[in-house]
Write a protein that holds these residues in place. Structure first.
Motif, PDB file in Angstrom:
ATOM      1  N   THR A   1      -4.926  20.341 -21.026  1.00  0.00           N
ATOM      2  CA  THR A   1      -3.788  21.207 -20.787  1.00  0.00           C
ATOM      3  C   THR A   1      -4.368  22.547 -20.336  1.00  0.00           C
ATOM      4  O   THR A   1      -5.216  23.099 -21.042  1.00  0.00           O
ATOM      5  CB  THR A   1      -2.976  21.402 -22.085  1.00  0.00           C
ATOM      6  OG1 THR A   1      -2.557  20.121 -22.550  1.00  0.00           O
ATOM      7  CG2 THR A   1      -1.783  22.289 -21.870  1.00  0.00           C
TER       8      THR A   1
ATOM      9  N   GLY B   1      -2.971  22.072 -28.792  1.00  0.00           N
ATOM     10  CA  GLY B   1      -2.384  22.282 -27.470  1.00  0.00           C
ATOM     11  C   GLY B   1      -3.395  22.331 -26.339  1.00  0.00           C
ATOM     12  O   GLY B   1      -3.085  22.806 -25.247  1.00  0.00           O
TER      13      GLY B   1
ATOM     14  N   LYS C   1      -3.332   4.865 -23.014  1.00  0.00           N
ATOM     15  CA  LYS C   1      -3.027   6.278 -23.224  1.00  0.00           C
ATOM     16  C   LYS C   1      -4.088   7.097 -22.503  1.00  0.00           C
ATOM     17  O   LYS C   1      -5.268   7.028 -22.832  1.00  0.00           O
ATOM     18  CB  LYS C   1      -3.018   6.597 -24.712  1.00  0.00           C
ATOM     19  CG  LYS C   1      -2.414   7.935 -25.053  1.00  0.00           C
ATOM     20  CD  LYS C   1      -2.446   8.157 -26.558  1.00  0.00           C
ATOM     21  CE  LYS C   1      -1.087   8.528 -27.071  1.00  0.00           C
ATOM     22  NZ  LYS C   1      -1.094   8.797 -28.513  1.00  0.00           N
TER      23      LYS C   1
ATOM     24  N   GLN D   1      -5.220  17.825 -29.356  1.00  0.00           N
ATOM     25  CA  GLN D   1      -3.804  17.748 -28.995  1.00  0.00           C
ATOM     26  C   GLN D   1      -2.972  18.656 -29.898  1.00  0.00           C
ATOM     27  O   GLN D   1      -2.074  19.359 -29.422  1.00  0.00           O
ATOM     28  CB  GLN D   1      -3.332  16.296 -29.098  1.00  0.00           C
ATOM     29  CG  GLN D   1      -2.103  15.986 -28.312  1.00  0.00           C
ATOM     30  CD  GLN D   1      -1.827  14.498 -28.217  1.00  0.00           C
ATOM     31  OE1 GLN D   1      -2.455  13.667 -28.858  1.00  0.00           O
ATOM     32  NE2 GLN D   1      -0.848  14.154 -27.402  1.00  0.00           N
TER      33      GLN D   1
ATOM     34  N   SER E   1      -3.340  16.869 -23.586  1.00  0.00           N
ATOM     35  CA  SER E   1      -2.077  16.143 -23.696  1.00  0.00           C
ATOM     36  C   SER E   1      -2.353  14.679 -23.369  1.00  0.00           C
ATOM     37  O   SER E   1      -3.389  14.343 -22.792  1.00  0.00           O
ATOM     38  CB  SER E   1      -1.028  16.723 -22.750  1.00  0.00           C
ATOM     39  OG  SER E   1      -1.468  16.639 -21.415  1.00  0.00           O
ATOM     40  N   ALA E   2      -1.408  13.819 -23.737  1.00  0.00           N
ATOM     41  CA  ALA E   2      -1.576  12.385 -23.524  1.00  0.00           C
ATOM     42  C   ALA E   2      -0.325  11.809 -22.894  1.00  0.00           C
ATOM     43  O   ALA E   2       0.780  12.319 -23.095  1.00  0.00           O
ATOM     44  CB  ALA E   2      -1.859  11.691 -24.843  1.00  0.00           C
ATOM     45  N   GLN E   3      -0.550  10.749 -22.135  1.00  0.00           N
ATOM     46  CA  GLN E   3       0.567  10.063 -21.490  1.00  0.00           C
ATOM     47  C   GLN E   3       0.263   8.569 -21.474  1.00  0.00           C
ATOM     48  O   GLN E   3      -0.831   8.162 -21.083  1.00  0.00           O
ATOM     49  CB  GLN E   3       0.744  10.578 -20.069  1.00  0.00           C
ATOM     50  CG  GLN E   3       1.899   9.959 -19.338  1.00  0.00           C
ATOM     51  CD  GLN E   3       2.095  10.596 -17.963  1.00  0.00           C
ATOM     52  OE1 GLN E   3       1.666  11.707 -17.711  1.00  0.00           O
ATOM     53  NE2 GLN E   3       2.742   9.872 -17.088  1.00  0.00           N
TER      54      GLN E   3
ATOM     55  N   TYR F   1      -5.580  10.787 -21.434  1.00  0.00           N
ATOM     56  CA  TYR F   1      -5.653  12.166 -21.908  1.00  0.00           C
ATOM     57  C   TYR F   1      -6.103  13.065 -20.773  1.00  0.00           C
ATOM     58  O   TYR F   1      -6.873  12.645 -19.906  1.00  0.00           O
ATOM     59  CB  TYR F   1      -6.649  12.290 -23.068  1.00  0.00           C
ATOM     60  CG  TYR F   1      -6.146  11.663 -24.333  1.00  0.00           C
ATOM     61  CD1 TYR F   1      -5.458  12.420 -25.268  1.00  0.00           C
ATOM     62  CD2 TYR F   1      -6.346  10.313 -24.595  1.00  0.00           C
ATOM     63  CE1 TYR F   1      -4.981  11.852 -26.439  1.00  0.00           C
ATOM     64  CE2 TYR F   1      -5.877   9.733 -25.763  1.00  0.00           C
ATOM     65  CZ  TYR F   1      -5.197  10.512 -26.675  1.00  0.00           C
ATOM     66  OH  TYR F   1      -4.721   9.941 -27.825  1.00  0.00           O
TER      67      TYR F   1
ATOM     68  N   ARG G   1      -8.925  13.106 -15.919  1.00  0.00           N
ATOM     69  CA  ARG G   1      -8.210  12.515 -17.050  1.00  0.00           C
ATOM     70  C   ARG G   1      -8.818  11.152 -17.331  1.00  0.00           C
ATOM     71  O   ARG G   1      -9.425  10.535 -16.444  1.00  0.00           O
ATOM     72  CB  ARG G   1      -6.717  12.438 -16.769  1.00  0.00           C
ATOM     73  CG  ARG G   1      -6.340  11.460 -15.712  1.00  0.00           C
ATOM     74  CD  ARG G   1      -4.872  11.603 -15.333  1.00  0.00           C
ATOM     75  NE  ARG G   1      -4.451  10.390 -14.665  1.00  0.00           N
ATOM     76  CZ  ARG G   1      -3.683   9.465 -15.208  1.00  0.00           C
ATOM     77  NH1 ARG G   1      -3.182   9.627 -16.410  1.00  0.00           N
ATOM     78  NH2 ARG G   1      -3.380   8.367 -14.561  1.00  0.00           N
TER      79      ARG G   1
END
Length: 113
Positions: free
Chosen positions: A79, A58, A74, A55, A61-63, A76, A30
């Motif tokens: 997924t 699908g 952020k 994204q 994803s990011a957090q 990434y 990530r």
């Protein structure tokens, strides 16, 4: 098994060499935009465009996380996904398409799905 619309979106999204490289890089680890852009040799703005498309499909994803100095970053990541692309899978997916497309039938006639 993805629907026809999902399959079209995923295949269209992955039909770009930059996005393939992004997925490959994020499959290894990530990452956040600035570092990933440097690693891939593309601008952050261009990378953001590709990340948004990935994204939306699908595939990533990011957090948001706080760095040690309190800066919001952020991250990434890929997924997990698996798509088995076979003639049978394509045939099944076509039956679920919601957009009218023209399909060539065996006898040469065209018919909307």
């Amino acid at each position: 098994m993805p629907t026809g619309d999902e399959l079209v979106e995923v295949l269209a999204t992955l039909a770009n060499p930059h996005r393939l490289r992004v997925v490959a890089a994020l499959a290894r680890e990530r990452n956040y935009v600035s570092r990933l852009a440097r690693e891939l040799g593309i601008s952050r703005a261009l990378l953001q465009v590709h990340l948004r498309k990935l994204q939306a499909a699908g595939l990533v994803s990011a957090q948001m996380e706080l760095s040690e100095d309190g800066k919001a970053m952020k991250f990434y990541e890929v997924t997990p996904f698996s798509i088995q692309l076979t003639p049978e899978a394509v045939t099944a997916a076509v039956l679920t398409l919601t957009t009218p497309e023209i399909v060539q039938r065996g006898g040469g006639e065209e018919s909307p799905i």
